[in-house]
Design a protein around this motif. Sequence first.
Motif, PDB file in Angstrom:
ATOM      1  N   UNK A 160      -1.614  23.557  -6.439  1.00  0.00           N
ATOM      2  CA  UNK A 160      -0.191  23.976  -6.832  1.00  0.00           C
ATOM      3  C   UNK A 160       0.597  23.491  -5.755  1.00  0.00           C
ATOM      4  N   UNK A 161       0.277  23.494  -4.518  1.00  0.00           N
ATOM      5  CA  UNK A 161       1.114  23.242  -3.382  1.00  0.00           C
ATOM      6  C   UNK A 161       1.117  21.917  -3.121  1.00  0.00           C
ATOM      7  N   UNK A 162       0.533  21.016  -3.873  1.00  0.00           N
ATOM      8  CA  UNK A 162       0.344  19.390  -3.520  1.00  0.00           C
ATOM      9  C   UNK A 162       0.879  18.578  -4.634  1.00  0.00           C
ATOM     10  N   UNK A 163       1.585  17.524  -4.392  1.00  0.00           N
ATOM     11  CA  UNK A 163       2.029  16.582  -5.482  1.00  0.00           C
ATOM     12  C   UNK A 163       0.603  15.694  -5.063  1.00  0.00           C
ATOM     13  N   UNK A 164      -0.233  15.287  -6.247  1.00  0.00           N
ATOM     14  CA  UNK A 164      -1.193  14.481  -6.111  1.00  0.00           C
ATOM     15  C   UNK A 164      -1.019  12.958  -6.470  1.00  0.00           C
ATOM     16  N   UNK A 165      -1.141  12.195  -5.588  1.00  0.00           N
ATOM     17  CA  UNK A 165      -0.798  10.687  -6.148  1.00  0.00           C
ATOM     18  C   UNK A 165      -2.229   9.814  -5.826  1.00  0.00           C
ATOM     19  N   UNK A 166      -2.575   8.874  -6.892  1.00  0.00           N
ATOM     20  CA  UNK A 166      -3.930   8.318  -6.788  1.00  0.00           C
ATOM     21  C   UNK A 166      -3.731   7.009  -6.282  1.00  0.00           C
ATOM     22  N   UNK A 167      -4.445   6.693  -5.298  1.00  0.00           N
ATOM     23  CA  UNK A 167      -4.414   5.130  -4.372  1.00  0.00           C
ATOM     24  C   UNK A 167      -5.455   4.393  -5.150  1.00  0.00           C
ATOM     25  N   UNK A 168      -4.999   3.400  -5.982  1.00  0.00           N
ATOM     26  CA  UNK A 168      -6.228   2.692  -6.762  1.00  0.00           C
ATOM     27  C   UNK A 168      -6.495   1.597  -5.966  1.00  0.00           C
ATOM     28  N   UNK A 169      -7.525   0.838  -6.091  1.00  0.00           N
ATOM     29  CA  UNK A 169      -7.988  -0.505  -5.499  1.00  0.00           C
ATOM     30  C   UNK A 169      -6.915  -1.524  -6.008  1.00  0.00           C
ATOM     31  N   UNK A 170      -6.797  -2.595  -4.910  1.00  0.00           N
ATOM     32  CA  UNK A 170      -6.100  -3.630  -5.173  1.00  0.00           C
ATOM     33  C   UNK A 170      -6.066  -4.399  -6.575  1.00  0.00           C
ATOM     34  N   UNK A 171      -5.256  -4.634  -7.236  1.00  0.00           N
ATOM     35  CA  UNK A 171      -5.330  -4.997  -8.525  1.00  0.00           C
ATOM     36  C   UNK A 171      -5.268  -6.605  -8.529  1.00  0.00           C
ATOM     37  N   UNK A 172      -4.556  -7.112  -7.775  1.00  0.00           N
ATOM     38  CA  UNK A 172      -4.329  -8.599  -7.728  1.00  0.00           C
ATOM     39  C   UNK A 172      -5.233  -9.415  -6.758  1.00  0.00           C
ATOM     40  N   UNK A 173      -6.199 -10.066  -7.447  1.00  0.00           N
ATOM     41  CA  UNK A 173      -7.286 -10.792  -6.423  1.00  0.00           C
ATOM     42  C   UNK A 173      -6.618 -11.704  -5.359  1.00  0.00           C
ATOM     43  N   UNK A 174      -5.383 -12.215  -5.322  1.00  0.00           N
ATOM     44  CA  UNK A 174      -5.106 -13.091  -4.370  1.00  0.00           C
ATOM     45  C   UNK A 174      -4.695 -12.308  -3.255  1.00  0.00           C
ATOM     46  N   UNK A 175      -3.876 -11.036  -3.788  1.00  0.00           N
ATOM     47  CA  UNK A 175      -3.394 -10.113  -2.835  1.00  0.00           C
ATOM     48  C   UNK A 175      -4.528  -9.579  -1.959  1.00  0.00           C
ATOM     49  N   UNK A 176      -5.577  -9.152  -2.552  1.00  0.00           N
ATOM     50  CA  UNK A 176      -6.805  -8.822  -1.953  1.00  0.00           C
ATOM     51  C   UNK A 176      -7.377  -9.824  -1.108  1.00  0.00           C
ATOM     52  N   UNK A 177      -7.553 -11.011  -1.473  1.00  0.00           N
ATOM     53  CA  UNK A 177      -8.068 -11.956  -0.533  1.00  0.00           C
ATOM     54  C   UNK A 177      -7.277 -12.166   0.780  1.00  0.00           C
ATOM     55  N   UNK A 178      -5.742 -12.191   0.389  1.00  0.00           N
ATOM     56  CA  UNK A 178      -5.063 -12.383   1.772  1.00  0.00           C
ATOM     57  C   UNK A 178      -5.034 -11.072   2.497  1.00  0.00           C
ATOM     58  N   UNK A 179      -5.201  -9.777   2.039  1.00  0.00           N
ATOM     59  CA  UNK A 179      -5.414  -8.635   2.936  1.00  0.00           C
ATOM     60  C   UNK A 179      -6.620  -8.844   3.675  1.00  0.00           C
ATOM     61  N   UNK A 180      -7.752  -9.107   3.159  1.00  0.00           N
ATOM     62  CA  UNK A 180      -8.931  -9.275   3.830  1.00  0.00           C
ATOM     63  C   UNK A 180      -8.885 -10.319   4.858  1.00  0.00           C
ATOM     64  N   UNK A 181      -8.235 -11.507   4.493  1.00  0.00           N
ATOM     65  CA  UNK A 181      -8.191 -12.616   5.492  1.00  0.00           C
ATOM     66  C   UNK A 181      -7.246 -12.006   6.621  1.00  0.00           C
ATOM     67  N   UNK A 182      -6.391 -11.620   6.532  1.00  0.00           N
ATOM     68  CA  UNK A 182      -5.389 -10.927   7.717  1.00  0.00           C
ATOM     69  C   UNK A 182      -6.238 -10.039   8.416  1.00  0.00           C
ATOM     70  N   UNK A 183      -6.707  -9.033   7.844  1.00  0.00           N
ATOM     71  CA  UNK A 183      -7.475  -8.043   8.423  1.00  0.00           C
ATOM     72  C   UNK A 183      -8.721  -8.713   9.392  1.00  0.00           C
ATOM     73  N   UNK A 184      -9.563  -9.307   8.821  1.00  0.00           N
ATOM     74  CA  UNK A 184     -10.542 -10.020   9.281  1.00  0.00           C
ATOM     75  C   UNK A 184     -10.317 -10.742  10.586  1.00  0.00           C
TER      76      UNK A 184
END
Length: 389
Positions: free
Chosen positions: A242-266
Amino acid sequence: MTPTTDQAAPQARQILPAEEHHALELAFLAAHDEGPRPPGWALTPSAVVTFVCGSDGQALTLPPKRRKDGALPAKLVVAPKFVGERALVERCVVTLAGERGLLLVGEPGTAKSMLSELLSAAVSGTSALTVQGTAGTTEDAFRYGWNYALLLAQGPTPQALVASPVMTAMRTGRVARIEEVTRCLPEVQDALVSILSDRRVSVPELAGTPEATVSAVPGFTVIATANLRDRGVSEMSAALKRRFNFETVHPIADADAETELVRTRAIAAVQRAGATFGVDDAVLDVLVTVFRDLRTGRSAEGWDIERPGTVMSTAEAVHVAASLGLARAYLPGDDVLDLVPGHLLGAVRKDDPADHGRLLGYWDGPVRRRAEDGSAVWRRLWDLRENLR
């Protein structure tokens, strides 16, 4: 004279905390946005959102009167650092502005810790006030401990008290981070109940002195993270929830955005290792496609896929892409695509031995179908099926 190891100059750090890595952006945003700030905040709430989500490729212009003799650029494009819904970040910022606890929940590898670090750095200028939750974490990590040498010599004195990161955040009006809070035992978790409700910590050993109570100053709050896979490890009490607000962090929905993130982090990971990233886009596209298919249990074509028990997270995809990049840089020879099955097997076969069979089933399903449709890359992957044995 050659310096000894102890005398040598400090080595470069592998990873800088967010407040150091993005120091220029934080300083620029602090000068750029002159709007109202909650007590104790380094940036305005809107500037915090911009810091995390970026300025949409637009250059922000600093008012001339705030350029500090050229110490800051006149214009700056703020890069996005978290790939996710802007609305989620805005809700998180509103929660923190109300000095309410924020709990980020989600599957492993969805950047909960990174978001926690970014928010802490932007709100209070530091992400260092952190407690790592484990089964061995004690209540002292949330409250306080003692320097036992001083305790034996002086008795319980303020000088002998060792403040926890949470207590330090209370004293200074900053954000305390608690990673994997559900890995802590329930009785340890519940030490947070009074901290988040009463906003003070009592030190009975110092009764009768001004230091007997440590009260939170404006700006103090807590960001905690919890892994959905670990909810059954140490379920949070209703009082603490009750003392927290819950926020769910979902996997990245957009394939292109995920590919770009994987590229930059790698690329960043390979560069830290002193090499140049040499994995082409076709291999990265295949890698991210495999991870997304296995994560969701359904291909982009609509084919059903048996999901492995292991979480096929974006973070794991980054690790595999970085490994491919390092192999290409330091162990040249084979086509980098030839290495993909072995690295995928290493990522999948972690929790359940049956996941090996699920990966083979994926090869016999989507990989084979795509190969039959004429894709040269997928045809090569299909030919490499024997590497999964």
